[in-house]
Design a protein around this motif. Structure first.
Motif: not given
Lengths: 211, 188
Positions: A59-63, A107-111
């Motif tokens: 999911p984080w790559f897609v996000a 998004v990058m912080l969560y990833a």
């Protein structure tokens, strides 16, 4: 007859029929279409990352891809609006990239947090920045060439946004091409250089988009 | 008196600037001339409020009209004309003011150089304060006081500033001007 009257008479004599510029949304669609073709061709030549199908379940790559794509779309629209003296009277839309960059950052912080235990760092480092920059050159040249036909009253900002838009094409290409799972590396060598690119765009815009 | 359609358009409604621009884009020279005249009437008070001299207003107005001419393809006639026009006018005004102030800075005296020259003797070394005190008294009161405090009483510029309630820079500038006047008078 005053100087102003003389000038008005002279300009009126030169008033040939003029084709109005396309709507900024059409203009940005042209850029996006050209960028999509460019991305497809370069990926066809360089190849997709071998682990792309399995990563599309992350999911984080897609996000990250969606956020980057959104940044590209919004910066394209914003640059097109900024090419008009009055921003086509869509000031809020022209400044929308700020929100999308904030969302992308989030998004990058969560990833980054989700990358636990962290994926191993690749052996290379700055080569990614160089590759993205090289990939950026053609879309950047094209967008600056295209922007010079208009009349921006914010040349610095227009240049910065246009270069960020071009850079996001390069960044998308590398994420789809390079088999690299380290978010720390991606943030450091793919996305942090965006800041410098924005400033370079600001500087270039002030010089190249004068009219 | 017979008036053209273009002139009627402007006389009737301000909104018709959009219609005039639409006509201008098709190559209607009369509509374009009317539009540019209406534009200069609109902009003159806007510029006059922001610039000092009438010649500056005229120069900038001409520059803006040329910019309107160059950028007219970015206006499609479907959105209000005035925001488009004022965006160009403000852009050119900013450019003009930036150039104007940059030019002023270039021509301004470098304060470091000014300070250096303050240490130099402006009169012959043999000339004492007492020998020219008559000329000093003829200076404006503020300048005379500053010179008296600095050269008769021996205060520094900083101390004079404290005594007179001026800034140190203002004291130095006033002294510098006084030296210039004295030099001219004494060299005659």
């Amino acid at each position: 007859m005053s100087d102003i009257d003389d000038l008005v008479a002279q300009l009126a004599r030169e008033a040939a029929p003029v084709q109005p510029a396309p709507h900024p949304l059409m203009l940005s669609l042209q850029w996006m279409g050209a960028a999509a073709i460019y991305l497809t061709v370069t990926l066809a030549v360089s190849g997709l990352r071998p682990n792309l199908p399995e990563h599309l379940h992350s999911p984080w790559f897609v996000a990250e891809l969606v956020a980057l794509l959104a940044v590209f779309i919004v910066t394209s629209i914003s640059a097109a609006l900024l090419a008009f003296p009055d921003l086509h009277q869509r000031r809020r839309l022209a400044l929308a990239p700020v929100l999308f960059f904030a969302a992308f950052l989030l998004v990058m912080l969560y990833a980054w947090q989700a990358d636990n235990p962290p994926a191993p760092l690749p052996v290379h480092s700055f080569e990614c920045t160089v590759s993205i920059t090289l990939m950026t050159l053609l879309p950047a040249l094209w967008s600056f060439y295209s922007l010079r036909k208009y009349a921006s009253t914010h040349p610095g900002l227009t240049g910065g946004i246009a270069l960020l838009s071009a850079f996001s094409v390069g960044a998308l290409w590398l994420r789809l091409h390079e088999a690299n799972d380290s978010i720390a590396h991606v943030i450091e060598w793919h996305y942090l250089p965006m800041l410098a690119i924005g400033f370079i765009g600001l500087w270039l815009g002030r010089r190249l988009l004068k009219w | 008196m017979v008036t053209s359609n273009a002139e009627n358009l402007v006389a009737d409604h301000d909104d018709n600037l959009e219609a005039l621009m639409r006509q201008s884009l098709t190559g209607d020279q009369r509509a374009y001339a009317t539009l540019l005249q209406a534009t200069s009437r609109l902009l003159r008070p806007f510029l006059s409020k922001r610039l000092y001299s009438a010649s500056e207003v005229d120069d900038l107005l001409q520059e803006i009209l040329i910019s309107v001419h160059k950028a007219r393809h970015t206006y499609d006639g479907n959105r209000p004309y005035k925001p488009w026009l004022y965006a160009i006018a403000k852009f050119r005004l900013q450019d003009h003011l930036r150039a104007h102030y940059a030019d002023q800075l270039r021509h301004a005296e470098d304060f470091d150089e000014l300070e250096e020259s303050l240490h130099e003797a402006v009169t012959e070394p043999v000339m004492s304060y007492e020998s020219i005190s008559g000329e000093v008294q003829k200076l404006p009161e503020k300048q005379a006081t500053i010179l008296r405090l600095m050269h008769e009483d021996g205060y520094t510029a900083k101390e004079v500033a404290a005594k007179t309630g001026m800034t140190e820079s203002a004291v130095k500038v006033a002294a510098h001007r006084a030296y210039k006047v004295l030099r001219e008078r004494l060299e005659r």
